[in-house]
Design a protein around this motif. Sequence first.
Motif, short mmCIF file in Angstrom:
data_model
loop_
_atom_site.label_atom_id
_atom_site.label_comp_id
_atom_site.label_asym_id
_atom_site.label_seq_id
_atom_site.Cartn_x
_atom_site.Cartn_y
_atom_site.Cartn_z
N CYS A 106 0.85 -1.20 0.00
CA CYS A 106 0.00 0.00 0.00
C CYS A 106 0.88 1.25 0.00
O CYS A 106 0.57 2.23 -0.68
CB CYS A 106 -0.91 0.02 1.22
SG CYS A 106 -2.15 -1.28 1.19
N HIS B 262 -3.26 -3.91 -7.68
CA HIS B 262 -3.38 -3.66 -6.25
C HIS B 262 -4.71 -2.97 -5.93
O HIS B 262 -5.39 -3.32 -4.96
CB HIS B 262 -2.21 -2.79 -5.75
CG HIS B 262 -2.26 -2.54 -4.28
ND1 HIS B 262 -1.70 -3.39 -3.35
CD2 HIS B 262 -2.85 -1.54 -3.57
CE1 HIS B 262 -1.92 -2.92 -2.14
NE2 HIS B 262 -2.61 -1.79 -2.24
N CYS C 68 -7.41 -3.90 -3.03
CA CYS C 68 -7.28 -3.17 -1.77
C CYS C 68 -8.26 -2.00 -1.69
O CYS C 68 -8.13 -1.02 -2.42
CB CYS C 68 -5.83 -2.67 -1.63
SG CYS C 68 -5.59 -1.63 -0.18
N CYS D 164 -6.68 1.57 -0.68
CA CYS D 164 -5.98 2.29 -1.75
C CYS D 164 -6.97 2.77 -2.81
O CYS D 164 -6.79 3.82 -3.42
CB CYS D 164 -4.90 1.42 -2.38
SG CYS D 164 -3.45 1.29 -1.30
N ARG E 11 -8.29 5.93 -1.54
CA ARG E 11 -7.32 7.02 -1.75
C ARG E 11 -7.32 7.49 -3.20
O ARG E 11 -7.32 8.68 -3.50
CB ARG E 11 -5.89 6.53 -1.44
CG ARG E 11 -5.60 6.41 0.01
CD ARG E 11 -4.12 6.11 0.24
NE ARG E 11 -3.98 5.56 1.58
CZ ARG E 11 -3.79 4.28 1.86
NH1 ARG E 11 -3.66 3.40 0.88
NH2 ARG E 11 -3.71 3.88 3.11
ZN LIG Z 1 -3.47 -0.83 -0.58
#
Ligand SMILES: [Zn+2]
Lengths: 195, 163
Positions: free
Chosen positions: B6, B32, B36, B39, B42
């Motif tokens: 991450c 990823h 995830c 993330c 984000r």
């Molecule tokens: Zn992540």
Amino acid sequence: MENPELELELIRRAQQGDLRAYGALVKRYEERMFYTAYRILHQREDAEDCLQETFLRVWDRLRELSDVRAFQLWVYRILSNQALDILRRRERQREGLESYGSEVLHLARVSSPASPRELLRRSREVERIERAIEELPPRQKLVFVLRHFQGLKLTEIAEVLNSPLGTVKATLHNALQKLQGSLIGSGEVDERARR
Amino acid sequence: MIREDCRTVTLLLLDHVYRDLEEVWTHRVERHLADCAECRERHARLRETLELVDRATVEPEERISEQFAATVLAILQRRRADESRPWLRAAMAACLVLGLLAPTLRVPSLPKATAPNPPPAVVELQLVAKELNDPLIVELAWQTAQLSARVQSVGFRTSRPVS
Ligand SMILES: [Zn+2]
């Protein structure tokens, strides 16, 4: 850029003192550079002053430019330094104003960027977002403008600012954190990711 | 604690959003993100921020003034004129001194000159003064023209029979 060969030729001729060629170069670059300055300074007069000083300096130092293909980044560099100077001068003035209380400070911040005509046209939302950009610290704003509006690569910005790539990356990251914080609230996820 | 993956992806998110990543890394980041949620969040917030910025700042309403390049050139041309004629001020100063000395040379008591055309050098001086628009030089050129006229009128008088 359209017709790069012509442009290189203009730069070479300007380096030999050809003012007419330099005039053509200024014409080619003025709009792009004006928007950069305007995005950073938010004031038309300041942006034009900054640009004028930039192009006078570019002319004075044109012979120092050994690689004519680096002309654009080099102009950006001179412009950036000029713009940062103006921003820092403003910050100092602002610090001076701070002793007069937050009312005046608020006026100095908000009323300066736009003409009344402009203010009328803008929605509050746009105003809010522009203010978020305006309130970025000078260097963060500069990096953000160069990356986001001018489309420069980070490696190019590093060259413009004469800074290590890592530093530029971190500056852009911080700028976006700050923008995100003022536009959509701070995300604790990002705070954790930072270290 | 944040996972090592991450951390790496977070550092690359900006490059990803700006499409600065090489293909290999783009795939890695995207793989990823698919796995995830943190993330992804984000990434979404970053995009949202940049989209807001883009929506607000389509294009500045202000335009650069049309005479901008012309103004820059005018400044440079003027500077160049000043630099390329360093002798000019010296020459003008000399003329002024002559002009001031003229009274002691018995020239000034003569009537206002109705001289013919001033000599080419004086014409040139006047043109330069006009071009440079420098008050001192304009003054000097004027003095010089006056002096020249007086000198010429002296020439005429002496060549004519005294009545
Ligand atoms: Zn992540």
